[in-house]
Design an enzyme around this catalytic site. Structure first.
Site, PDB file in Angstrom:
ATOM      1  N   ARG A 147       0.856  -1.185   0.000  1.00  0.00           N
ATOM      2  CA  ARG A 147       0.000   0.000   0.000  1.00  0.00           C
ATOM      3  C   ARG A 147       0.888   1.230   0.000  1.00  0.00           C
ATOM      4  O   ARG A 147       1.834   1.316   0.793  1.00  0.00           O
ATOM      5  CB  ARG A 147      -0.916   0.014   1.230  1.00  0.00           C
ATOM      6  CG  ARG A 147      -2.012   1.077   1.136  1.00  0.00           C
ATOM      7  CD  ARG A 147      -2.811   1.191   2.421  1.00  0.00           C
ATOM      8  NE  ARG A 147      -2.130   2.031   3.411  1.00  0.00           N
ATOM      9  CZ  ARG A 147      -2.724   2.552   4.484  1.00  0.00           C
ATOM     10  NH1 ARG A 147      -3.997   2.300   4.734  1.00  0.00           N
ATOM     11  NH2 ARG A 147      -2.047   3.295   5.331  1.00  0.00           N
ATOM     12  N   TYR A 159      -3.182  11.638   6.884  1.00  0.00           N
ATOM     13  CA  TYR A 159      -3.340  10.214   7.165  1.00  0.00           C
ATOM     14  C   TYR A 159      -2.312   9.369   6.411  1.00  0.00           C
ATOM     15  O   TYR A 159      -2.023   9.609   5.245  1.00  0.00           O
ATOM     16  CB  TYR A 159      -4.755   9.758   6.759  1.00  0.00           C
ATOM     17  CG  TYR A 159      -4.904   8.256   6.725  1.00  0.00           C
ATOM     18  CD1 TYR A 159      -5.134   7.549   7.900  1.00  0.00           C
ATOM     19  CD2 TYR A 159      -4.777   7.550   5.533  1.00  0.00           C
ATOM     20  CE1 TYR A 159      -5.242   6.172   7.886  1.00  0.00           C
ATOM     21  CE2 TYR A 159      -4.878   6.168   5.513  1.00  0.00           C
ATOM     22  CZ  TYR A 159      -5.119   5.494   6.685  1.00  0.00           C
ATOM     23  OH  TYR A 159      -5.214   4.127   6.661  1.00  0.00           O
ATOM     24  N   ASP A 220      -5.125   4.012  -0.201  1.00  0.00           N
ATOM     25  CA  ASP A 220      -6.285   4.303   0.650  1.00  0.00           C
ATOM     26  C   ASP A 220      -6.602   5.788   0.587  1.00  0.00           C
ATOM     27  O   ASP A 220      -5.812   6.619   1.037  1.00  0.00           O
ATOM     28  CB  ASP A 220      -5.969   3.885   2.091  1.00  0.00           C
ATOM     29  CG  ASP A 220      -7.158   4.038   3.028  1.00  0.00           C
ATOM     30  OD1 ASP A 220      -8.239   4.458   2.565  1.00  0.00           O
ATOM     31  OD2 ASP A 220      -7.005   3.727   4.220  1.00  0.00           O
ATOM     32  N   HIS A 222      -9.335   7.009   2.072  1.00  0.00           N
ATOM     33  CA  HIS A 222      -9.826   7.266   3.432  1.00  0.00           C
ATOM     34  C   HIS A 222     -11.050   8.174   3.482  1.00  0.00           C
ATOM     35  O   HIS A 222     -11.138   9.076   4.313  1.00  0.00           O
ATOM     36  CB  HIS A 222      -8.694   7.823   4.304  1.00  0.00           C
ATOM     37  CG  HIS A 222      -8.665   7.207   5.669  1.00  0.00           C
ATOM     38  ND1 HIS A 222      -8.880   7.914   6.821  1.00  0.00           N
ATOM     39  CD2 HIS A 222      -8.447   5.925   6.066  1.00  0.00           C
ATOM     40  CE1 HIS A 222      -8.791   7.114   7.866  1.00  0.00           C
ATOM     41  NE2 HIS A 222      -8.531   5.894   7.428  1.00  0.00           N
ATOM     42  N   GLU A 246      -8.940   2.198  -2.210  1.00  0.00           N
ATOM     43  CA  GLU A 246      -9.743   1.930  -1.021  1.00  0.00           C
ATOM     44  C   GLU A 246     -10.482   3.175  -0.542  1.00  0.00           C
ATOM     45  O   GLU A 246      -9.918   4.274  -0.509  1.00  0.00           O
ATOM     46  CB  GLU A 246      -8.814   1.417   0.088  1.00  0.00           C
ATOM     47  CG  GLU A 246      -9.490   1.144   1.405  1.00  0.00           C
ATOM     48  CD  GLU A 246      -8.495   0.744   2.474  1.00  0.00           C
ATOM     49  OE1 GLU A 246      -8.876   0.757   3.657  1.00  0.00           O
ATOM     50  OE2 GLU A 246      -7.336   0.415   2.138  1.00  0.00           O
ATOM     51  N   GLU A 272     -14.399  -0.813   5.640  1.00  0.00           N
ATOM     52  CA  GLU A 272     -13.791  -1.018   6.949  1.00  0.00           C
ATOM     53  C   GLU A 272     -14.595  -0.371   8.064  1.00  0.00           C
ATOM     54  O   GLU A 272     -14.487  -0.782   9.225  1.00  0.00           O
ATOM     55  CB  GLU A 272     -12.347  -0.526   6.984  1.00  0.00           C
ATOM     56  CG  GLU A 272     -12.160   0.973   6.943  1.00  0.00           C
ATOM     57  CD  GLU A 272     -10.683   1.351   6.986  1.00  0.00           C
ATOM     58  OE1 GLU A 272     -10.333   2.204   7.811  1.00  0.00           O
ATOM     59  OE2 GLU A 272      -9.906   0.817   6.196  1.00  0.00           O
ATOM     60  N   ARG A 293     -14.019  -4.837   2.895  1.00  0.00           N
ATOM     61  CA  ARG A 293     -12.903  -4.445   3.747  1.00  0.00           C
ATOM     62  C   ARG A 293     -13.155  -4.642   5.238  1.00  0.00           C
ATOM     63  O   ARG A 293     -12.357  -4.239   6.070  1.00  0.00           O
ATOM     64  CB  ARG A 293     -12.585  -2.965   3.488  1.00  0.00           C
ATOM     65  CG  ARG A 293     -11.803  -2.724   2.215  1.00  0.00           C
ATOM     66  CD  ARG A 293     -10.345  -3.094   2.386  1.00  0.00           C
ATOM     67  NE  ARG A 293      -9.682  -2.195   3.315  1.00  0.00           N
ATOM     68  CZ  ARG A 293      -8.831  -2.587   4.263  1.00  0.00           C
ATOM     69  NH1 ARG A 293      -8.556  -3.854   4.448  1.00  0.00           N
ATOM     70  NH2 ARG A 293      -8.255  -1.691   5.050  1.00  0.00           N
ATOM     71  N   GLU A 349      -4.737  -7.296   4.726  1.00  0.00           N
ATOM     72  CA  GLU A 349      -3.935  -6.207   5.279  1.00  0.00           C
ATOM     73  C   GLU A 349      -3.211  -6.716   6.529  1.00  0.00           C
ATOM     74  O   GLU A 349      -3.798  -7.398   7.365  1.00  0.00           O
ATOM     75  CB  GLU A 349      -4.844  -5.030   5.653  1.00  0.00           C
ATOM     76  CG  GLU A 349      -4.115  -3.826   6.219  1.00  0.00           C
ATOM     77  CD  GLU A 349      -5.066  -2.669   6.509  1.00  0.00           C
ATOM     78  OE1 GLU A 349      -4.576  -1.536   6.614  1.00  0.00           O
ATOM     79  OE2 GLU A 349      -6.283  -2.903   6.624  1.00  0.00           O
ATOM     80  N   TRP A 412     -11.682  12.555   7.801  1.00  0.00           N
ATOM     81  CA  TRP A 412     -10.281  12.206   8.023  1.00  0.00           C
ATOM     82  C   TRP A 412      -9.931  10.913   7.277  1.00  0.00           C
ATOM     83  O   TRP A 412      -8.868  10.818   6.703  1.00  0.00           O
ATOM     84  CB  TRP A 412     -10.032  12.012   9.529  1.00  0.00           C
ATOM     85  CG  TRP A 412      -8.654  11.520   9.830  1.00  0.00           C
ATOM     86  CD1 TRP A 412      -7.481  12.236   9.731  1.00  0.00           C
ATOM     87  CD2 TRP A 412      -8.259  10.225  10.266  1.00  0.00           C
ATOM     88  NE1 TRP A 412      -6.407  11.454  10.094  1.00  0.00           N
ATOM     89  CE2 TRP A 412      -6.866  10.203  10.415  1.00  0.00           C
ATOM     90  CE3 TRP A 412      -8.978   9.058  10.543  1.00  0.00           C
ATOM     91  CZ2 TRP A 412      -6.160   9.077  10.844  1.00  0.00           C
ATOM     92  CZ3 TRP A 412      -8.276   7.949  10.959  1.00  0.00           C
ATOM     93  CH2 TRP A 412      -6.889   7.959  11.107  1.00  0.00           C
TER      94      TRP A 412
END
Length: 412
Positions: A147, A159, A220, A222, A246, A272, A293, A349, A412
């Protein structure tokens, strides 16, 4: 095989973890992960005050019945606190059942479907030289898939950048990147989407030029973009052949992902922050994503996550279980067993825990030549050293939050 004891253990060796330990009348113990990053004590209260009294004297073998009791019997359903608590019970009961059977859990789930689980690590850097060094370091550790997270010119702290993580005595950065910070209040980071969208494609171009076309690369986003911005990013990254993009946009609104799908062929990984099959129902049915995820810890445990990935398999959607360091070794081991057994495994992951965490949670799983394996110890293969855990009491910690240049709070 009645449950005679249920303990909720909170420990903070390298970060906060919430663990449920069940003991049966036969002396068999089972562990479950209930860690909810930044809101750990909410799950502790849910377990201690509401769930534990319901478990004493129940038959530990009745896993599905217990799951349905905790889910339907509470009336107030779903959500991260409830589903993390249910997950802890479910994982612990599967651990007990597999120990009673004298076999590793994956054997009870149908046996191995592969030799090991392809894992990806988190490479990052404030600039390209730092990023390239991080990629090489992960390759040396055995990761075959990487990643890539990058700093953005003009933004001080965002992040995913390991070198932005705080130092911990002489240990250096605690993990590759653990964003939760101990303290009374959450840390503020900054964000600018237009700068990010301009910069990220140039980073992936440089990475491909340096490391070639074969290395699987992930990224990602996010949740920080609108649907049209996410579509723009996915399209701009197509030349660099990502394994997945992602959380390109908040996924609560399925129509957002329809728009992204219309504009890009970059594979999408979502979920996620989802907690149940029902959160995914429409986006799986409409084939708006390519990877689910969720983590076993946050999605009602092994029983429920298995149902989710079996549903996803009908649409050729694969697993990509969430596995940063806020999933304890108990949760990681549980989803390794599930990942080894299911047919539609995609990738796992894997962020490596620190030495103190590994002393609290003794583990049988291995990571060799880029592949994870849960091991062949009966149960899930993790033991909790309660005395060691007691050396590290809970410490207040929060995940960061974002503000734009004008002060607006942003995802975030």
């Amino acid at each position: 095989m009645r449950i005679t004891k249920a303990e909720v253990v909170v420990t903070s060796p390298d970060r906060n973890f919430t663990t449920l330990k069940l003991t049966t009348e036969d002396g068999i113990t089972g562990l479950g992960d209930a860690t909810l990053n930044g809101r750990e004590l909410a799950v502790v209260s849910y377990l201690r005050d509401h769930v534990v009294p319901m478990l004493i004297d129940r038959d530990a073998a009745r896993i599905e019945d217990t799951w349905q009791l905790l889910y339907r019997g509470a009336y107030w359903r779903r959500g991260p606190v409830t589903m993390a608590a249910i997950a802890a019970v479910d994982i612990a009961l599967w651990d007990i059942k597999a120990k009673a059977a004298g076999m590793p859990l994956y054997q009870l789930l149908g046996g191995a479907s592969r030799e090991g689980l392809m894992a990806y690590g988190h490479a990052s850097g404030k600039d390209l030289p730092e990023l390239f060094d991080s990629i090489r370091e992960h390759q040396e550790q055995g990761y075959r898939s990487i990643r890539v997270q990058t700093g953005v010119p003009g933004l001080k702290s965002i992040y995913g950048i390991a070198s932005n993580a705080r130092l911990d005595g002489d240990q250096g950065v605690r993990y590759d990147h653990e964003p939760a910070q101990r303290g009374a209040l959450p840390a503020q980071e900054d964000w600018d989407t237009r700068s990010y969208l301009r910069h990220v494609p140039t980073v992936f171009e440089a990475v491909r030029n340096e490391f070639g076309p074969e290395l699987p690369l992930l990224h990602d986003a996010h949740h920080r973009m609108t649907p049209i911005q996410a579509a723009q990013l996915g399209k701009s990254l197509e030349p660099y052949d990502l394994f997945w993009l992602e959380d390109c946009t908040p996924a609560e609104n399925p129509e957002a992902l329809r728009l992204v799908r219309q504009h890009t062929t970059t594979p999408l990984a979502i979920g996620e922050v989802f907690n149940s099959l029902w959160d995914y129902q429409q986006i799986i049915r409409e084939q708006l994503i390519d990877y689910v995820r969720s983590a076993v810890t946050h999605t009602g445990g092994i029983s429920h996550l298995r149902k989710l990935v079996e549903y996803a398999a009908q649409y050729q959607i694969r697993s990509g279980f969430h596995g940063p360091t806020d999933i304890s070794p108990v949760g990681m081991a549980a989803q390794m067993h599930l990942g080894l057994a299911i047919h539609n495994f995609g990738i796992q992951e894997y962020m490596q825990h620190g030495a103190r965490t590994n002393a609290v949670f003794q583990q049988s799983f291995t990571f060799e030549d880029g592949l994870l394996h849960p091991g062949d110890q009966p149960g899930i293969g993790v033991d909790l050293d309660v005395d060691e855990a007691g050396k590290y009491p809970y410490e207040q910690a929060y995940l960061p939050y974002n503000r734009l240049a004008d002060g607006t709070v942003h995802d975030w």
